[in-house]
Design a protein around this motif. Structure first.
Motif, PDB file in Angstrom:
ATOM      1  N   GLY A  94       0.811  -1.211   0.000  1.00  0.00           N
ATOM      2  CA  GLY A  94       0.000   0.000   0.000  1.00  0.00           C
ATOM      3  C   GLY A  94       0.849   1.267   0.000  1.00  0.00           C
ATOM      4  O   GLY A  94       0.580   2.206  -0.761  1.00  0.00           O
ATOM      5  N   ALA A  95       1.870   1.300   0.848  1.00  0.00           N
ATOM      6  CA  ALA A  95       2.764   2.466   0.895  1.00  0.00           C
ATOM      7  C   ALA A  95       3.519   2.610  -0.420  1.00  0.00           C
ATOM      8  O   ALA A  95       3.702   3.728  -0.922  1.00  0.00           O
ATOM      9  CB  ALA A  95       3.739   2.341   2.059  1.00  0.00           C
ATOM     10  N   THR A  96       3.937   1.489  -0.984  1.00  0.00           N
ATOM     11  CA  THR A  96       4.648   1.532  -2.264  1.00  0.00           C
ATOM     12  C   THR A  96       3.737   2.017  -3.379  1.00  0.00           C
ATOM     13  O   THR A  96       4.139   2.824  -4.220  1.00  0.00           O
ATOM     14  CB  THR A  96       5.230   0.150  -2.599  1.00  0.00           C
ATOM     15  OG1 THR A  96       6.046  -0.279  -1.512  1.00  0.00           O
ATOM     16  CG2 THR A  96       6.054   0.196  -3.881  1.00  0.00           C
ATOM     17  N   SER A  97       2.502   1.547  -3.377  1.00  0.00           N
ATOM     18  CA  SER A  97       1.552   1.970  -4.398  1.00  0.00           C
ATOM     19  C   SER A  97       1.316   3.476  -4.330  1.00  0.00           C
ATOM     20  O   SER A  97       1.255   4.151  -5.367  1.00  0.00           O
ATOM     21  CB  SER A  97       0.233   1.216  -4.216  1.00  0.00           C
ATOM     22  OG  SER A  97      -0.666   1.547  -5.246  1.00  0.00           O
ATOM     23  N   LYS A  98       1.212   4.017  -3.123  1.00  0.00           N
ATOM     24  CA  LYS A  98       1.054   5.472  -2.969  1.00  0.00           C
ATOM     25  C   LYS A  98       2.290   6.215  -3.467  1.00  0.00           C
ATOM     26  O   LYS A  98       2.185   7.269  -4.100  1.00  0.00           O
ATOM     27  CB  LYS A  98       0.756   5.830  -1.518  1.00  0.00           C
ATOM     28  CG  LYS A  98      -0.641   5.437  -1.102  1.00  0.00           C
ATOM     29  CD  LYS A  98      -0.914   5.772   0.348  1.00  0.00           C
ATOM     30  CE  LYS A  98      -2.305   5.277   0.720  1.00  0.00           C
ATOM     31  NZ  LYS A  98      -2.606   5.483   2.123  1.00  0.00           N
ATOM     32  N   ALA A  99       3.469   5.666  -3.202  1.00  0.00           N
ATOM     33  CA  ALA A  99       4.705   6.283  -3.690  1.00  0.00           C
ATOM     34  C   ALA A  99       4.743   6.270  -5.219  1.00  0.00           C
ATOM     35  O   ALA A  99       5.124   7.255  -5.854  1.00  0.00           O
ATOM     36  CB  ALA A  99       5.923   5.562  -3.118  1.00  0.00           C
ATOM     37  N   ASP A 157       2.104   6.199  -7.112  1.00  0.00           N
ATOM     38  CA  ASP A 157       1.103   7.197  -7.521  1.00  0.00           C
ATOM     39  C   ASP A 157       1.745   8.585  -7.614  1.00  0.00           C
ATOM     40  O   ASP A 157       1.517   9.324  -8.576  1.00  0.00           O
ATOM     41  CB  ASP A 157      -0.062   7.263  -6.529  1.00  0.00           C
ATOM     42  CG  ASP A 157      -0.985   6.059  -6.584  1.00  0.00           C
ATOM     43  OD1 ASP A 157      -0.927   5.294  -7.571  1.00  0.00           O
ATOM     44  OD2 ASP A 157      -1.764   5.885  -5.616  1.00  0.00           O
ATOM     45  N   ARG A 158       2.535   8.933  -6.602  1.00  0.00           N
ATOM     46  CA  ARG A 158       3.182  10.258  -6.591  1.00  0.00           C
ATOM     47  C   ARG A 158       4.225  10.376  -7.714  1.00  0.00           C
ATOM     48  O   ARG A 158       4.326  11.412  -8.366  1.00  0.00           O
ATOM     49  CB  ARG A 158       3.802  10.530  -5.224  1.00  0.00           C
ATOM     50  CG  ARG A 158       2.759  10.795  -4.141  1.00  0.00           C
ATOM     51  CD  ARG A 158       3.391  11.242  -2.830  1.00  0.00           C
ATOM     52  NE  ARG A 158       4.075  10.174  -2.130  1.00  0.00           N
ATOM     53  CZ  ARG A 158       3.497   9.306  -1.304  1.00  0.00           C
ATOM     54  NH1 ARG A 158       2.209   9.373  -1.061  1.00  0.00           N
ATOM     55  NH2 ARG A 158       4.212   8.374  -0.709  1.00  0.00           N
TER      56      ARG A 158
END
Length: 151
Positions: A63-68, A70-71
């Motif tokens: 999840g944290a990687t996916s958000k990164a 995304d950015r």
């Protein structure tokens, strides 16, 4: 006998302070957080990767990687495409903008590391430290199938 708890504390505090110094300089000079720099380096070395692969490498959640990602994608530095082998995942690749910013930022990271680490330790000690840290990291890497450290 070496106090392993004190050594662990020193290692963690060193990592935290180095991370913060390098992160601040990258943000100020390149508008690039260190976490994004690290993912761009990973993509540069691997060409293409799934978010899961990036998360496993960075030892953070998907999840944290996916958000990164995304950015990174919002900034035009990477692109996601459908994974033809697995409909549940996508493939991440670096864009020309990602390659450009990585090339510009890499000397900044190297300069900070040289300032805080390379200028303090002799070359032979750096080689030894690098080898030891690599060995220790491999020892504690998590096996994604069991979520336990590999023996």
């Amino acid at each position: 006998m070496t106090d392993l708890t004190s050594m662990f504390t020193d290692l963690v505090r060193l990592e935290t302070r180095l991370y913060n110094v390098i992160d601040a300089r990258l943000k100020a000079e390149h508008n690039l957080p260190l976490g994004q720099f690290e993912f761009l380096r990973f993509l540069d070395q691997h060409g293409v990767a799934r978010v899961y692969d990036m998360a496993h490498w960075a030892a953070i959640t998907v999840g944290a990687t996916s958000k990164a990602v995304d950015r990174l994608e919002a900034s035009g530095r990477c692109r996601r495409t459908a994974n033809p082998d697995d409909r549940r995942s996508s493939l991440v690749t670096m864009t020309p903008e990602g390659k450009r910013i990585l090339a510009e930022a890499a000397p900044t990271v190297e300069a900070e590391l040289q300032n805080w680490v390379g200028s303090v330790l002799p070359a032979a000690t750096l080689e030894q430290l690098g080898a030891m840290l690599s060995m220790l990291r491999q020892r504690v890497e998590v096996d994604p199938c069991t979520d336990r450290a590999e023996a």
